[in-house]
Design an enzyme around this catalytic site. Structure first.
Site, PDB file in Angstrom:
ATOM      1  N   CYS A 116       0.806  -1.229   0.000  1.00  0.00           N
ATOM      2  CA  CYS A 116       0.000   0.000   0.000  1.00  0.00           C
ATOM      3  C   CYS A 116       0.837   1.276   0.000  1.00  0.00           C
ATOM      4  O   CYS A 116       0.312   2.358  -0.265  1.00  0.00           O
ATOM      5  CB  CYS A 116      -0.945   0.017   1.197  1.00  0.00           C
ATOM      6  SG  CYS A 116      -2.006  -1.427   1.290  1.00  0.00           S
ATOM      7  N   HIS A 256      -3.037   7.093   3.887  1.00  0.00           N
ATOM      8  CA  HIS A 256      -3.528   5.864   3.258  1.00  0.00           C
ATOM      9  C   HIS A 256      -4.892   5.540   3.864  1.00  0.00           C
ATOM     10  O   HIS A 256      -5.063   5.570   5.072  1.00  0.00           O
ATOM     11  CB  HIS A 256      -2.532   4.737   3.517  1.00  0.00           C
ATOM     12  CG  HIS A 256      -3.026   3.391   3.099  1.00  0.00           C
ATOM     13  ND1 HIS A 256      -3.646   3.178   1.890  1.00  0.00           N
ATOM     14  CD2 HIS A 256      -2.999   2.192   3.730  1.00  0.00           C
ATOM     15  CE1 HIS A 256      -3.971   1.904   1.802  1.00  0.00           C
ATOM     16  NE2 HIS A 256      -3.604   1.285   2.898  1.00  0.00           N
ATOM     17  N   ASN A 286     -10.183   0.122   1.196  1.00  0.00           N
ATOM     18  CA  ASN A 286      -8.720   0.214   1.084  1.00  0.00           C
ATOM     19  C   ASN A 286      -8.315  -0.185  -0.330  1.00  0.00           C
ATOM     20  O   ASN A 286      -8.406  -1.352  -0.699  1.00  0.00           O
ATOM     21  CB  ASN A 286      -8.098  -0.722   2.128  1.00  0.00           C
ATOM     22  CG  ASN A 286      -6.581  -0.757   2.058  1.00  0.00           C
ATOM     23  OD1 ASN A 286      -5.970  -0.268   1.117  1.00  0.00           O
ATOM     24  ND2 ASN A 286      -5.972  -1.356   3.068  1.00  0.00           N
TER      25      ASN A 286
END
Ligand code: UT7
Length: 330
Positions: A116, A256, A286
């Site tokens: 990520c 994030h 996500n």
């Protein structure tokens, strides 16, 4: 600005697949509830790529928009970096597939694999190439199709993820505006906390790896949660320190988008108001490498980031990895 060469984002792009998967849809697929997902994560819905769409397709759409907005011709790109944890194939790099379809004939192309954190990592590498004088125009993409590596029978992970792509065109900066600082970090000691175990050289694909569901994301949620809540404030402070600014001066933090509770915990630790943290996790879940560039894109579109604003991007993910960047929007 003297002799010091810097870089800036000249244009952003975004692509989100059309299909929306709501918490109500998930209630019909696994033993979960809209309430559990909302309270534990803040996620209400996420996007899922169409069957014919792979990561390079998402990346291409975001890249085209970023190039158009930057007024840069693909043929003039020097380098294409695609941050992803779900490439079309192990090799060739997804960046090469994007390069061919954009017609970026002069560009080198390589993937950046930091889960990520990949987009912010790639942005840091793009910045370094430009500052070093090795490149003039770099396309940085964060794109993931985690729906393809999600175990749709595992309620602990399948409710969390979504598919999308974000892109930025990075060029030299001759003004105060631009990318001011980076911190790229890793702790391989936590590599088993978040991984896709099989399909590489350690555990090649076999009937057993398929039976054991080892071609899907495996995650220790609570441990990753603790790591994230600890590292986000540290990474923000480090990016600020390296840029010679304080967290109080920052206009907007773009973290994030994994879980709204992680963002709340980070805001508390930093003693910063939650309103200074951009949140769109309720819409997309996500989206891994895409989460920070998509959030930045939307923050700019909504007028939450204006010329002259001080912004800090911060990401964390498997590796374990983390990356932060302070920038002056211009
Ligand atoms: O990009 C980086 C990737 N990852 C992350 O950022 C994830 C970080 N971690 C998290 O966000 C959280 O740990 C989760 C959202 C994944 C889980 O939340 P949690 O508060 O840490 O819950 P938990 O894993 O401790 O599970 C609590 C309970 C368990 O039941 P018992 O053992 O208490 O009876 C789980 O089995 O919730 C259960 N559970 C669910 N229940 C309904 C787990 N997933 C679900 C679900 N629906 N989808």
């Amino acid at each position: 600005m003297g002799l010091h060469r810097s870089s800036r984002i000249a244009g952003l792009g975004r692509y989100v697949p059309r299909r929306v998967l709501t918490n109500a849809d998930l209630e019909r697929m696994v033993d979960t509830t809209d309430e559990w997902i909302t309270v534990r994560t803040g996620i209400k819905e996420r996007r899922v790529a169409a069957p014919e769409e792979a990561t390079s397709d998402l990346a291409l759409e975001a890249a085209r928009e970023a190039l158009e907005r930057a007024g840069v011709d693909a043929a003039d790109l020097d380098l294409i970096l695609v941050g992803t944890a779900s490439p079309d194939m192990i090799f060739p790099a997804t960046a090469c597939l994007v390069q061919e379809r954009l017609g970026a004939k002069r560009a080198g192309a390589v993937d950046v694999s930091a889960a990520c954190s990949s987009f912010v990592y790639a942005l840091g590498l793009a910045h370094a190439q430009i500052v070093a004088g090795l490149a003039e125009r770099v396309l940085v993409v964060g794109a993931d199709t985690l729906s393809r590596i999600t175990n749709w029978k595992d309620r602990a992970t399948c409710v969390l993820f979504g598919d999308s792509a974000g892109a930025a065109v990075v060029v030299p900066s001759d003004s105060q505006a631009g990318l001011l600082s980076f911190w790229l970090g890793a702790d391989g000691g936590g590599s088993s906390l978040l991984s896709l175990p099989a399909g590489g050289s350690r555990l090649p694909a076999s009937y057993e790896t398929v039976e054991r569901a080892q071609h899907y994301i495996h995650m220790n949620g609570p441990e990753v949660f603790k790591f994230a809540s600890r590292i986000i404030p540290r990474a923000i402070e480090e990016a600020c320190q390296r840029a010679g600014v304080s967290a109080d001066e920052v206009d907007l933090f773009i973290p994030h988008q994994a879980n709204v509770r992680i963002i709340q915990a980070a805001a508390e630790r930093l003693r910063q108001p939650l309103e200074k943290f951009y949140v769109n996790v309720h819409k997309y879940g996500n989206t891994s490498s895409a989460s920070v560039p998509v959030a930045l894109y939307e923050a700019v579109e909504e007028g939450r980031v204006k010329p002259g604003d001080l912004v800090v991007l911060v990401a964390f993910g498997g590796g374990l990895t983390w990356a932060s960047c302070a920038l002056r929007w211009g």
